[in-house]
Write a protein that holds these residues in place. Structure first.
Motif, PDB file in Angstrom:
ATOM      1  N   ALA A 240      18.229 -11.344 -10.508  1.00  0.00           N
ATOM      2  CA  ALA A 240      18.104 -11.459  -9.093  1.00  0.00           C
ATOM      3  C   ALA A 240      18.588 -10.382  -8.113  1.00  0.00           C
ATOM      4  N   GLY A 241      17.683  -9.926  -7.335  1.00  0.00           N
ATOM      5  CA  GLY A 241      18.568  -8.644  -6.577  1.00  0.00           C
ATOM      6  C   GLY A 241      17.381  -8.174  -5.416  1.00  0.00           C
ATOM      7  N   LEU A 242      18.064  -7.272  -4.516  1.00  0.00           N
ATOM      8  CA  LEU A 242      17.282  -6.927  -3.432  1.00  0.00           C
ATOM      9  C   LEU A 242      16.783  -5.506  -3.630  1.00  0.00           C
ATOM     10  N   TYR A 243      15.438  -5.455  -3.532  1.00  0.00           N
ATOM     11  CA  TYR A 243      14.640  -4.161  -3.801  1.00  0.00           C
ATOM     12  C   TYR A 243      13.991  -3.595  -2.487  1.00  0.00           C
ATOM     13  N   ASN A 244      13.845  -2.322  -2.577  1.00  0.00           N
ATOM     14  CA  ASN A 244      13.013  -1.322  -1.476  1.00  0.00           C
ATOM     15  C   ASN A 244      11.651  -1.468  -2.143  1.00  0.00           C
ATOM     16  N   MET A 245      10.637  -1.877  -1.360  1.00  0.00           N
ATOM     17  CA  MET A 245       9.075  -1.642  -1.961  1.00  0.00           C
ATOM     18  C   MET A 245       8.666   0.030  -1.420  1.00  0.00           C
ATOM     19  N   TYR A 246       8.166   0.692  -2.394  1.00  0.00           N
ATOM     20  CA  TYR A 246       7.729   2.042  -2.296  1.00  0.00           C
ATOM     21  C   TYR A 246       6.353   2.189  -2.753  1.00  0.00           C
ATOM     22  N   ILE A 247       5.486   2.851  -2.080  1.00  0.00           N
ATOM     23  CA  ILE A 247       4.067   3.079  -2.156  1.00  0.00           C
ATOM     24  C   ILE A 247       3.642   4.566  -2.245  1.00  0.00           C
ATOM     25  N   GLU A 248       2.836   5.045  -2.894  1.00  0.00           N
ATOM     26  CA  GLU A 248       1.963   6.291  -2.517  1.00  0.00           C
ATOM     27  C   GLU A 248       0.809   6.187  -2.258  1.00  0.00           C
ATOM     28  N   TYR A 249       0.336   6.522  -1.316  1.00  0.00           N
ATOM     29  CA  TYR A 249      -1.241   6.018  -0.852  1.00  0.00           C
ATOM     30  C   TYR A 249      -1.849   7.378  -0.219  1.00  0.00           C
ATOM     31  N   TYR A 250      -3.166   7.113  -0.091  1.00  0.00           N
ATOM     32  CA  TYR A 250      -4.113   8.163   0.375  1.00  0.00           C
ATOM     33  C   TYR A 250      -5.080   7.663   1.399  1.00  0.00           C
ATOM     34  N   PRO A 251      -4.900   8.088   2.704  1.00  0.00           N
ATOM     35  CA  PRO A 251      -5.798   7.253   3.613  1.00  0.00           C
ATOM     36  C   PRO A 251      -7.300   7.721   3.633  1.00  0.00           C
ATOM     37  N   LEU A 252      -7.999   6.750   3.341  1.00  0.00           N
ATOM     38  CA  LEU A 252      -9.672   6.905   3.138  1.00  0.00           C
ATOM     39  C   LEU A 252     -10.162   6.938   4.283  1.00  0.00           C
ATOM     40  N   PRO A 253     -11.396   7.704   4.662  1.00  0.00           N
ATOM     41  CA  PRO A 253     -12.038   7.533   5.946  1.00  0.00           C
ATOM     42  C   PRO A 253     -12.589   6.292   6.436  1.00  0.00           C
ATOM     43  N   SER A 254     -12.295   6.203   7.694  1.00  0.00           N
ATOM     44  CA  SER A 254     -12.631   4.962   8.406  1.00  0.00           C
ATOM     45  C   SER A 254     -12.703   4.972   9.837  1.00  0.00           C
ATOM     46  N   ARG A 255     -12.180   4.077  10.404  1.00  0.00           N
ATOM     47  CA  ARG A 255     -11.948   4.050  11.968  1.00  0.00           C
ATOM     48  C   ARG A 255     -10.847   5.168  12.603  1.00  0.00           C
ATOM     49  N   GLY A 256      -9.911   5.421  11.574  1.00  0.00           N
ATOM     50  CA  GLY A 256      -8.774   6.568  11.971  1.00  0.00           C
ATOM     51  C   GLY A 256      -7.484   5.929  12.797  1.00  0.00           C
ATOM     52  N   ILE A 257      -7.613   4.543  12.231  1.00  0.00           N
ATOM     53  CA  ILE A 257      -6.318   3.884  12.799  1.00  0.00           C
ATOM     54  C   ILE A 257      -5.445   3.861  11.743  1.00  0.00           C
TER      55      ILE A 257
ATOM     56  N   GLY B 255       3.938   9.247   0.600  1.00  0.00           N
ATOM     57  CA  GLY B 255       4.811   8.383   0.052  1.00  0.00           C
ATOM     58  C   GLY B 255       5.810   7.607   1.143  1.00  0.00           C
ATOM     59  N   ALA B 256       5.781   6.107   1.119  1.00  0.00           N
ATOM     60  CA  ALA B 256       6.421   5.627   2.051  1.00  0.00           C
ATOM     61  C   ALA B 256       6.841   4.317   1.727  1.00  0.00           C
ATOM     62  N   TYR B 257       8.129   3.954   2.263  1.00  0.00           N
ATOM     63  CA  TYR B 257       8.951   2.586   1.863  1.00  0.00           C
ATOM     64  C   TYR B 257       8.139   1.678   2.877  1.00  0.00           C
ATOM     65  N   PHE B 258       8.277   0.366   2.627  1.00  0.00           N
ATOM     66  CA  PHE B 258       7.696  -0.632   3.313  1.00  0.00           C
ATOM     67  C   PHE B 258       8.877  -0.796   4.492  1.00  0.00           C
ATOM     68  N   ARG B 259       8.500  -0.481   5.917  1.00  0.00           N
ATOM     69  CA  ARG B 259       9.538  -0.608   7.056  1.00  0.00           C
ATOM     70  C   ARG B 259       9.104  -1.329   8.132  1.00  0.00           C
ATOM     71  N   ASP B 260       9.999  -1.633   9.021  1.00  0.00           N
ATOM     72  CA  ASP B 260       9.632  -2.379  10.411  1.00  0.00           C
ATOM     73  C   ASP B 260       8.751  -1.493  11.236  1.00  0.00           C
ATOM     74  N   SER B 261       7.777  -1.822  11.559  1.00  0.00           N
ATOM     75  CA  SER B 261       6.748  -1.098  12.190  1.00  0.00           C
ATOM     76  C   SER B 261       7.331  -0.617  13.616  1.00  0.00           C
ATOM     77  N   LEU B 262       7.931  -1.625  14.208  1.00  0.00           N
ATOM     78  CA  LEU B 262       8.528  -1.305  15.330  1.00  0.00           C
ATOM     79  C   LEU B 262       9.831  -0.421  15.599  1.00  0.00           C
ATOM     80  N   GLY B 263      10.321  -0.041  14.341  1.00  0.00           N
ATOM     81  CA  GLY B 263      11.431   0.830  14.131  1.00  0.00           C
ATOM     82  C   GLY B 263      12.818   0.143  14.620  1.00  0.00           C
ATOM     83  N   TYR B 264      12.801  -1.160  15.021  1.00  0.00           N
ATOM     84  CA  TYR B 264      14.123  -1.586  15.121  1.00  0.00           C
ATOM     85  C   TYR B 264      15.022  -1.812  14.070  1.00  0.00           C
ATOM     86  N   SER B 265      14.626  -2.040  12.657  1.00  0.00           N
ATOM     87  CA  SER B 265      15.242  -2.013  11.608  1.00  0.00           C
ATOM     88  C   SER B 265      15.174  -0.605  11.101  1.00  0.00           C
TER      89      SER B 265
END
Length: 966
Positions: A118-135, A188-198
């Protein structure tokens, strides 16, 4: 006389002494405005938690698992070995990768992960944005069937943007910035706080043994190349980093080397609003300009949200150690610090680069990356590299976390007091708040200490007491007073609410992190950096030249300017400068090259159009005009009937038929819709759950839950006309009741009103009873009351969604909007009809070349143009300015989330247009008068409406005679 003079002097002395005594007493009561430190007020107190508040925040989550050590090793997830999935599919040979996983917007994928310890982990993802609404891409993350904390329910993954082409010039010599287009690539991105407080990546707890993790789509599709659980890396300072790097192999290098990357030449960015901008305020900006627009910097007001980044390419000639210097300026917020995370080739080498501070200054500063021992040098190999600056809150993030939770808890305290006192307490009654709610006094005492500490932290961080720290201090003192004197609570409850709102506004303001970047220098150790030339002579010369140039430059003419002739379309725009500049840029880079039609765009005030048209000096076409204007011009034979022009039928298929209705007159159509507005129902999810009530589907449902809401001294926001502010008059709710009963405001040819009919009278009676019988407030500030929870349900234009999303960050996940309540029909279905409003484009009848003006208007309201205009407007002005285009195809492709879009599409299908008729201003005026008479004087609904119907019909008849109509 001498006795009188002595008495006068004695009286003056007494008054002076009394005034000084009063000031001293006030000073003592306030605790001394000059007090520098409040640590004595909270010393020894446990401030880690509060007696009320959320338990599902990341802070509480970390507290629960504080005793768990970080994981020792990484775990790679086989993304193709899912246990359960929907909306996912493998892709072969995609963007340089042999095999990837495509995930749709509405998808989920689950994986079984075996954890040895048992332990604490960061989650890391490599992703590619696909065409859509641009958000931005949004996903939720669950562990063993549960979302671990607030924030994991909405993880943001950014897209990548860049310039579509090179900078070009208009025929006035001004530089025109290129449009921003998406430039997708693997990120590449870690799972983070979207507001940036953390500021650090989220740490997730996983049990020893088998764990089930689930990634669920919320918005936008994306391809995934890898997913892994990372052991949190210990932070290292620069000296540790340098000791671990092989610096000996980078000891040489070209002497005196300096590479300068201009800010405006950034290659990539996370947001389309982070484009090159121009600065005329300083002669030290490179390159300087006073007369022409030169794109000479980047960042500005748009670069203020934590997580936004800008990236530059740079080249070094040899393997060597290099330092980095940034010419920046933070002149936006006095007492603030704007922080930037520095990433070299995608990595943060040391903690000193995690938050580089830029303090307030009106002048440009050279900031060289350094620690307390001197400049920092980084080993780089010969060739190309990247430097990324990312907005971060740094040390401010923890303080904002505290402030956000405090705002949430204080709103809860305020709502609890409301149940006892109501919104307007009797100041002569002792409510005995401390006896009825002793837990509130305890909570106030703790909140006061938390806020006093927050004031000290904010002051220590910025070096001075800012306006936001002062607002926090005011609330801390008020809470302290309430603990000491609970009888003061009812008397100053309104002030207490305003102080909570002020604290919420401070939260928003402190989260802003604006910064200008002129250029970035990469230099060798022996290079002498050029100083910034920003002295008195430079400043004086710049201001004098700017003053002289202002006599010769017409700032109202935008972009390419052509001499007036029959082959040039003159367009006047009644919106703001940002909108006008965006439009002109689109015309110059798209419309004119494609069609050869030249267009002049001029920014004018709305009241300038009518006199110019009458004088014969008006434009060929006008944009963003109020919906009443096309018919007003048409009855005076000053507007062109666009329904007779080629391509009209095909063009109007892109709009809902309701939004054309206001422009129809005498068999013609005299305008085209640009925007479309309609109401939806906003509600607070947390309060509805607390009260145990459901979202109302019909008006009867609303009436049935009103007693529960009002019993708790809260209320519902029904738009009314009882306000004294003309711009806030809104009788759309009356029209909703009328249209849901299949009623109409006028007869078929608009010659008389039907307000005297039974359908209208019944609708009017139902509408006014919300104020007379059910006591909903007639005058209110919806956004602020909704924010405090005083008004957990209200009906307002859907564009308020963006306002709330931006200005109430403490409510994330606690509110939403839904379809309007309706009238249940005999077959069991619900009619949710609502009125719609719009802004218009129109062509004047004296246009020099109506055919060219029509070609321009067709282009302007087309889907691709409206989509691009909406995206660029949002990129310039932020999400609060999301464009409510009337073009349906463009609307569905704007930056709305899938959940919101589903509601908006259905409610939009229920919109009903309200015709404009000669004399129609009398209708709105006397509906307003009728409502006020019923509310203020208790008049009978039927008789009041019948009386005003006669007056309205007399005016409509008079206007028709004036214009020679039947």
């Amino acid at each position: 006389m001498s006795i009188i003079n002595k008495l006068r002097k004695y009286k003056a002395s007494v008054i002076t002494v009394a005034a000084l005594a009063a000031l001293a007493a006030a000073y003592t009561a306030l605790g001394g405005m000059g007090e520098k430190d409040f640590s004595a007020k909270y010393r020894g107190a446990d401030l880690s938690g509060a007696s009320v508040g959320r338990t599902n925040t990341y802070t509480r989550y970390r507290e629960r698992y504080a005793h768990i050590p970080p994981a020792a090793s990484d775990i790679s997830v086989d993304i193709f070995s899912w246990t359960n999935a929907r909306g996912v599919s493998p892709l072969d040979d995609f963007e340089g990768t042999r095999r990837v996983l495509r995930t749709e917007e509405e998808s989920f994928v689950e994986y079984a992960v075996q954890v040895e310890q048992a332990g604490l982990y960061n989650m890391y993802i490599e992703y590619y944005p696909l065409p859509s609404r641009g958000i931005n891409i949004e996903r939720s993350f669950k562990i063993n069937g549960e979302i671990p904390f607030l924030g994991a329910d909405r993880l943001m993954f950014q897209r990548v943007w860049g310039d579509a082409n090179d900078v070009r010039f208009d025929n006035q010599g001004n530089e025109i910035r290129p449009a921003q287009v998406e430039k997708p690539r693997w990120e590449g991105a870690y799972f983070r706080d979207s507001l940036g407080y953390s500021t650090q990546p989220y740490e997730f707890y996983l049990n020893a043994g088998n764990n089930l993790i689930r990634l669920e789509g919320i918005n936008e599709p994306a391809a995934i190349r890898s997913l892994s659980l990372k052991a949190p890396a210990p932070a290292q300072h620069y000296r540790q980093y340098a000791a671990g790097a092989d610096m000996r192999n980078f000891s040489g290098g070209q002497s005196g080397f300096i590479f300068t990357a201009q800010g405006e030449h950034a290659r990539y960015r996370s947001d389309p609003s982070l484009y090159a901008i121009y600065d005329r305020s300083s002669g030290a900006t490179e390159p300087p300009s006073v007369a022409k627009i030169k794109l000479n910097m980047i960042g500005g007001q748009s670069w203020r949200v934590a997580g936004q980044w800008i990236e530059w390419d740079f080249f070094v000639p040899e393997n060597a150690q290099y330092r980095f210097t940034i010419k920046g300026r933070q002149n936006y917020n006095r007492g603030f610090v704007s922080n930037r995370m520095v990433m070299i080739d995608g990595q943060i080498p040391c903690v000193e680069l995690a938050a580089v501070p830029f303090t307030y200054s009106n002048k440009w500063k050279l900031v060289t990356l350094r620690d307390d021992q001197g400049d920092l040098f980084f080993p780089l190999k010969q060739g190309g590299h990247t430097l990324r600056l990312q907005a971060t809150l740094g040390g401010m993030g923890d303080m904002l976390n505290v402030m956000e939770e405090s705002v949430f808890r204080l709103n809860g305290i305020y709502r609890k007091i409301l149940v006892l006192t109501g919104t307007e307490p009797d100041i002569y009654r002792d409510y005995r708040v401390d006896v009825v709610y002793p837990e509130i006094i305890t909570a106030m005492e703790l909140e006061s200490k938390i806020l006093y500490k927050l004031v000290d932290d904010l002051t220590a961080y910025s070096g001075e007491r800012s306006a936001q720290a002062a607002a926090t201090l005011t609330l801390a003192r008020q809470l302290e007073l309430f603990v000491r004197r609970p009888d003061k609570i009812p008397r100053t409850l309104v002030n207490f609410k305003f102080n909570i709102s002020a604290l919420g506004d401070s939260l928003l303001a402190l989260a802003q992190s604006q910064l200008d970047i002129d250029y970035i220098m990469v230099s060798s150790a022996d290079a002498k950096l050029p100083p910034i030339k920003e002295n008195f002579l430079v400043a004086a010369s710049h201001e004098i030249r700017s003053f002289l140039v202002s006599f010769f430059v017409d700032y109202n003419n935008l972009g390419d300017v052509y001499r007036k002739s029959a082959d040039v379309v003159e367009v006047w725009m009644l919106a703001g400068r940002d909108q006008s500049s965006i439009l002109k840029g689109m015309i110059d880079d798209t419309f004119t090259p494609q069609t050869g039609i030249k267009v002049n765009v001029k920014l004018v005030a709305p009241d300038a159009v009518m006199p110019a048209v009458v004088a014969g000096t008006g434009p060929d076409a006008a944009l963003t005009v109020p919906q009443v204007d096309p018919v007003n011009y048409a009855v005076r034979h000053a507007a062109l009937d666009v329904s007779k022009l080629p391509g009209y039928e095909e063009l109007t298929r892109e709009f809902d038929s309701s939004v054309i209705v206001p422009f129809r007159y005498a068999g013609g159509v005299y305008g085209l819709p640009e925007t479309q507005y309609f109401h939806v129902m906003f509600y607070r999810k947390d309060i509805f759950a607390e009260l145990g009530i459901d979202i109302p589907e019909t008006w009867d449902d609303l009436i049935s839950i009103l007693p529960i809401i009002q019993k708790n001294n809260m209320n519902v926001g029904v738009p009314s006309v009882a306000t004294t502010v003309q711009a806030n008059i809104d009788f759309s709710n009356f029209l909703a009741h009328l249209y849901q009963r299949k009623g109409s405001l006028y007869n078929e040819n608009g010659s008389r009103t039907l307000l005297d009919g039974e359908t209208a009278i019944e609708s009017f009676d139902v509408y006014t009873k919300f104020f007379t019988h059910y006591k909903t407030p007639a005058v209110y500030d919806f956004v602020n009351r909704f924010r405090t929870g005083e008004m957990p349900l209200g009906f307002a234009d859907y564009t308020n969604f963006n306002t709330l999303e931006v200005f109430a960050p403490e409510l994330r996940g606690l509110w939403g909007f839904a379809r309007m309540p309706g009238l249940r029909k005999a077959d069991g279905s619900i009619d949710r009809s609502v009125p719609t409003g719009t802004l218009a484009s129109m062509i004047f009848s004296n246009a020099k070349n109506p055919g060219l003006a029509w070609e321009f208007l067709k282009w302007w309201v087309s889907a691709e143009t409206q989509l691009r205009f909406g995206r660029e407007l949002e990129s310039v002005m932020g999400a609060a300015a999301r464009y409510p285009t009337a073009n349906f195809d463009a609307f569905t492709r704007l930056s709305w989330g899938s959940e919101q879009m589903a509601v908006l599409r259905e409610q939009r299908s229920w919109t009903v247009g309200t015709p404009e008729v000669p004399g129609g201003y009398y209708v709105s005026r006397h509906i307003t008068n009728a409502v006020r008479r019923i509310l203020n004087e208790g008049e009978d609904t039927r008789e009041t409406l019948l009386d005003y119907s006669i007056t309205i019909n007399d005016e409509l008849l008079k206007k028709r005679k004036e214009f020679g109509l039947e």
